[in-house]
Design an enzyme around this catalytic site. Structure first.
Site, PDB file in Angstrom:
ATOM      1  N   ILE A 103       0.623  -1.811   0.319  1.00 42.19           N
ATOM      2  CA  ILE A 103      -0.550   0.484   0.006  1.00 42.19           C
ATOM      3  C   ILE A 103       0.476   1.173  -0.213  1.00 42.19           C
ATOM      4  CG2 ILE A 103      -1.818   1.134   1.759  1.00 42.19           C
ATOM      5  CD1 ILE A 103      -2.610  -0.760   0.328  1.00 42.19           C
ATOM      6  N   GLU A 104       1.892   1.018   0.758  1.00 41.87           N
ATOM      7  CA  GLU A 104       2.343   2.035   0.769  1.00 41.87           C
ATOM      8  C   GLU A 104       3.431   2.677  -0.162  1.00 41.87           C
ATOM      9  OE1 GLU A 104       3.431   4.822   3.120  1.00 41.87           O
ATOM     10  OE2 GLU A 104       1.659   4.136   4.728  1.00 41.87           O
ATOM     11  N   THR A 105       4.050   1.695  -0.849  1.00 42.01           N
ATOM     12  CA  THR A 105       5.333   2.290  -1.790  1.00 42.01           C
ATOM     13  C   THR A 105       4.579   1.655  -3.596  1.00 42.01           C
ATOM     14  OG1 THR A 105       6.752   1.293  -1.420  1.00 42.01           O
ATOM     15  CG2 THR A 105       6.999   3.259  -0.108  1.00 42.01           C
TER      16      THR A 105
END
Length: 313
Positions: A103-105
């Site tokens: 989700i983050e990167t």
């Protein structure tokens, strides 16, 4: 050097004075760094209109896609040994680690391109709602750069100054990042093994409860009680109290287990979810129920896709 004032009137000069007095930093070097700092209106605009301000059905589409799920399976398969070790070391499930980094990167593909120095300068001195917080992060970033031997102008990340595959802010990088591959360095930018261990350590330190649920859709809605709809991120009641009001879900839970209700906007109506303490732990990473549910749903989709491929370790 032009004088910049923070929302509570702390000037750059006063900030420099504090860094020199408290941390024995070099005044001339700091003055040179601030002379090169750029105030960015784009950063302020992004801060005032975050993705978390969208309704759930729009927010979800940003992060959960077949392509990202496929990348999650590939990442898990490639680093399954390290993920198992992280589970054993930190008592945090591999699915959650894979979910966060995805989700983050997008597993390192999208780490942000904004100079961290400019982001923290802009938000620390030109964004009144959270100026004090971001000046604190600017202080931590300077200490982090000193510890890691970084040039302060080189690291890039998100508009909020988050860095690396797990998007750690400076405070989190200093507090929770670990050298999980044992090479003597902590590198969250392009070392997936360190990122895996650091995300797991973050969750352990925020009291992840191994084997306990995160969230589950309500299958039977009971008596509406507005005081039970979670306005705080932490569970506000118990599973037993919700069941007494007629709510139900398809997993076994203890009556005394902390629980809460969240309602997520759909194009027509809302979805009701019961949330537990581990849901709250996810929000320690990003203080948004939308974010927590996206991470959880994404992680479960990766688990299902990986099982479908009959991958066994």
């Amino acid at each position: 050097m032009a004088i910049a004032k923070s929302p509570d009137n702390e000037t750059v000069e006063q900030f420099i004075d504090r860094m020199v007095e408290v941390h024995d930093m070099d005044r001339t070097r700091l003055e040179g760094l601030f002379a090169k700092a750029n105030r960015s209106q784009k950063i302020i605009d992004l801060m005032t209109s975050p993705a978390e301000s969208k309704p759930w059905h729009e927010y979800r589409k940003i992060f959960i896609s077949d392509a990202r799920v496929k990348a999650g399976v590939e990442f898990w398969n490639k680093y399954h040994v390290e993920l198992k070790r992280a589970e054993a070391t930190f008592q945090v499930p591999a699915s959650m680690i894979v979910g966060i980094i995805g989700i983050e990167t997008y597993y390192g593909r999208i780490q942000g391109k904004i100079p961290v120095w400019d982001a923290l300068f802009t938000l620390g001195f030109h964004y009144p709602p959270r100026g004090k917080f971001f000046r604190g992060e600017l202080e931590q970033f300077l200490l982090l750069c000193k510890e890691q031997g970084w040039n302060e102008l080189e690291p890039v990340g998100s508009y909020a100054g988050a860095m690396g595959m797990g998007q750690f802010i400076s405070t989190s990088y200093r507090e929770y990042a670990v050298d999980f591959d044992g090479d003597g360095k902590i590198n969250l930018f392009d070392n997936p093994v360190d990122a895996i261990g650091s995300v797991a350590n973050y969750f352990r330190r925020h009291k992840w409860r191994w084997g306990e649920p995160v969230a589950y859709p309500v299958t039977k809605s009971g008596q509406f009680a507005s005081e039970l709809e979670s306005r705080r991120l932490k569970p506000v009641t118990t599973a037993g109290a919700l069941k007494e009001l007629g709510y139900d879900w398809k997993i076994d839970t203890l009556d005394e287990q902390g629980a809460g209700l969240y309602f997520f906007d759909q194009p027509e109506g809302k979805d009701a979810w019961v949330i537990f303490d581990n849901f709250y732990v996810i929000t320690r990473y990003n203080r948004s129920p939308l974010y927590a549910l996206a991470v959880f749903q994404f992680s479960q989709k990766v688990v299902a896709a990986r099982a479908k491929n009959y991958w066994h370790n």
